[in-house]
Motif scaffolding. Structure first.
Motif, mmCIF file in Angstrom:
data_model
loop_
_atom_site.group_PDB
_atom_site.id
_atom_site.type_symbol
_atom_site.label_atom_id
_atom_site.label_comp_id
_atom_site.label_asym_id
_atom_site.label_seq_id
_atom_site.Cartn_x
_atom_site.Cartn_y
_atom_site.Cartn_z
ATOM 1 N N GLU A 1 17.417 -47.298 2.292
ATOM 2 C CA GLU A 1 16.209 -48.122 2.309
ATOM 3 C C GLU A 1 16.563 -49.604 2.305
ATOM 4 O O GLU A 1 15.956 -50.398 3.027
ATOM 5 C CB GLU A 1 15.325 -47.796 1.113
ATOM 6 C CG GLU A 1 14.047 -48.624 1.083
ATOM 7 C CD GLU A 1 13.107 -48.248 -0.030
ATOM 8 O OE1 GLU A 1 11.996 -48.803 -0.077
ATOM 9 O OE2 GLU A 1 13.490 -47.393 -0.861
ATOM 10 N N ALA A 2 17.569 -49.982 1.512
ATOM 11 C CA ALA A 2 17.949 -51.393 1.432
ATOM 12 C C ALA A 2 18.408 -51.918 2.788
ATOM 13 O O ALA A 2 18.088 -53.054 3.164
ATOM 14 C CB ALA A 2 19.059 -51.573 0.394
ATOM 15 N N THR A 3 19.127 -51.084 3.541
ATOM 16 C CA THR A 3 19.606 -51.497 4.862
ATOM 17 C C THR A 3 18.438 -51.712 5.815
ATOM 18 O O THR A 3 18.415 -52.679 6.583
ATOM 19 C CB THR A 3 20.574 -50.451 5.437
ATOM 20 O OG1 THR A 3 21.632 -50.217 4.498
ATOM 21 C CG2 THR A 3 21.171 -50.908 6.754
ATOM 22 N N LEU A 4 17.451 -50.809 5.760
ATOM 23 C CA LEU A 4 16.262 -50.962 6.608
ATOM 24 C C LEU A 4 15.453 -52.195 6.198
ATOM 25 O O LEU A 4 14.964 -52.944 7.049
ATOM 26 C CB LEU A 4 15.399 -49.710 6.516
ATOM 27 C CG LEU A 4 15.947 -48.452 7.204
ATOM 28 C CD1 LEU A 4 15.173 -47.220 6.751
ATOM 29 C CD2 LEU A 4 15.879 -48.582 8.723
ATOM 30 N N ARG A 5 15.312 -52.410 4.893
ATOM 31 C CA ARG A 5 14.510 -53.528 4.406
ATOM 32 C C ARG A 5 15.129 -54.882 4.762
ATOM 33 O O ARG A 5 14.425 -55.890 4.833
ATOM 34 C CB ARG A 5 14.346 -53.430 2.893
ATOM 35 C CG ARG A 5 13.621 -52.178 2.402
ATOM 36 C CD ARG A 5 12.159 -52.237 2.679
ATOM 37 N NE ARG A 5 11.446 -51.074 2.125
ATOM 38 C CZ ARG A 5 10.347 -50.574 2.641
ATOM 39 N NH1 ARG A 5 9.810 -51.127 3.725
ATOM 40 N NH2 ARG A 5 9.757 -49.532 2.103
ATOM 41 N N PRO B 1 7.028 -49.164 6.860
ATOM 42 C CA PRO B 1 6.688 -47.951 6.101
ATOM 43 C C PRO B 1 7.878 -46.983 6.113
ATOM 44 O O PRO B 1 8.434 -46.693 7.175
ATOM 45 C CB PRO B 1 5.488 -47.378 6.856
ATOM 46 C CG PRO B 1 4.922 -48.531 7.605
ATOM 47 C CD PRO B 1 6.097 -49.387 7.980
ATOM 48 N N TYR B 2 8.227 -46.489 4.947
ATOM 49 C CA TYR B 2 9.476 -45.737 4.838
ATOM 50 C C TYR B 2 9.311 -44.587 3.854
ATOM 51 O O TYR B 2 8.676 -44.734 2.794
ATOM 52 C CB TYR B 2 10.590 -46.678 4.368
ATOM 53 C CG TYR B 2 11.845 -45.980 3.905
ATOM 54 C CD1 TYR B 2 12.780 -45.500 4.812
ATOM 55 C CD2 TYR B 2 12.099 -45.806 2.544
ATOM 56 C CE1 TYR B 2 13.937 -44.856 4.366
ATOM 57 C CE2 TYR B 2 13.243 -45.176 2.103
ATOM 58 C CZ TYR B 2 14.158 -44.698 3.015
ATOM 59 O OH TYR B 2 15.292 -44.063 2.589
ATOM 60 N N THR B 3 9.889 -43.429 4.223
ATOM 61 C CA THR B 3 9.915 -42.271 3.330
ATOM 62 C C THR B 3 11.342 -41.754 3.231
ATOM 63 O O THR B 3 11.988 -41.505 4.256
ATOM 64 C CB THR B 3 9.005 -41.137 3.832
ATOM 65 O OG1 THR B 3 7.654 -41.593 3.841
ATOM 66 C CG2 THR B 3 9.121 -39.905 2.936
ATOM 67 N N ALA B 4 11.819 -41.626 2.010
ATOM 68 C CA ALA B 4 13.142 -41.043 1.782
ATOM 69 C C ALA B 4 12.985 -39.533 1.596
ATOM 70 O O ALA B 4 12.067 -39.080 0.898
ATOM 71 C CB ALA B 4 13.786 -41.659 0.542
#
Length: 297
Positions: free
Chosen positions: A179-183, A190-193
């Motif tokens: 998530e940190a890399t995408l952010r 919008p993101y789902t792990a």
């Protein structure tokens, strides 16, 4: 290692003789423009085979899939026990002349590689959507070898290009870093792990079942050769070492349609809870049994 032995002389060559099994190295050899392929069947070698052996092998295997491979030297793409087959995938190929229906939801699914070196696995990146009738569509396969920054940039670009609703990414290995890399690229995407609590095959089976439903629940909009190769080689006893590849594109495909189309089974969370507790109990029992008797007392 064999290639290093061919570095001297004006025209080094090697002869490879094998049964043509659909594994990575055989496919690479067959598609290499410098490879000359000669095929021979067991019938052509009959003079060198014992009569009893030949009669038994022909009687038992002629006309079977194994016989086509072992006797006729065919390279068979469909693997016995694979969750997908090429005939069905061709039936589900969306016609080029036909527009894709309006899609009510689109996701970009990522199966990140844990490393980015020369021998690293691919990062699976699949774009898929569903229409109002609950049918799914594979829109793009942009999987490949990327650094974390590269796959994050590509995923965000695909999210914007396809006007997607969400990015879905497996985080078993990358954890919060995914998530940190995408952010870093887009703080507001919008993101789902998703976590892989079950094995690859168990996760893939519900998605493979969607492909079998009539008249069709999932369609491929275009051709995706490498992904489809992985799908048609993905068996219930899949072993990445034997196959010579990691099914990262299949993993991303499964995450995409698990989000879009697969309905959670009633009580699935409770079943998973008890499954994990049973596994922990079995591991504790095995560990206790492995303690030497004099230590246990």
């Amino acid at each position: 290692m064999l290639m290093f032995g061919l570095r001297l002389g004006p025209d080094p060559r090697v002869v490879v003789t094998t049964t043509p099994k659909p594994v990575k190295i055989i496919r690479e050899l067959l598609t290499d423009p410098t490879t000359v392929v000669t095929r021979g069947s067991s019938y052509e070698n009959r003079a060198n085979l014992a009569d009893a052996f030949f009669a038994q092998i022909i009687r038992k295997y002629e006309g079977t899939r194994l016989g086509r491979q072992e006797i006729e030297a065919e390279l068979l793409d469909d693997v016995p026990g694979a969750l997908w087959n090429r005939t069905r995938l061709e039936e589900l190929r969306w016609p080029l002349s036909k527009s894709v229906p309006d899609l009510v939801r689109i996701v970009v699914a990522i199966d990140p590689a844990t490393t980015s070196g020369e021998d690293a696995d691919e990062t699976g990146i699949i774009v898929a959507g569903k229409d109002g009738g609950g049918r799914g569509y594979v829109l793009a396969d942009r999987s490949g070898h990327y650094t974390p920054a590269e796959w994050a940039q590509l995923a965000i670009a695909l999210y914007r290009q396809h006007k997607a609703d969400r990015i879905v990414a497996e985080v078993n290995n990358g954890g919060d870093m995914v998530e940190a890399t995408l952010r870093m690229i887009d703080p507001n995407v919008p993101y789902t792990a998703v976590h892989a609590s079950r094995g690859k095959v168990v996760r893939a089976e519900p998605v493979a079942a969607l492909y079998e439903q009539q008249p069709g629940r999932v369609f491929h909009v275009g051709t995706f050769p490498t992904m489809e190769d992985q799908m048609c080689a993905f068996t219930t006893d899949f072993d990445r070492k034997t196959a010579g590849f990691s099914p990262d594109r299949v993993d991303a495909l499964v995450w995409a349609f698990s989000d879009l189309l697969v309905e959670p089974e009633p009580g699935a969370a409770m079943i998973e809870f008890y499954r994990l507790r049973a596994r922990e109990a079995a591991e504790k029992k095995a560990a206790a049994n492995s303690v030497p008797r004099h230590l246990a007392t």
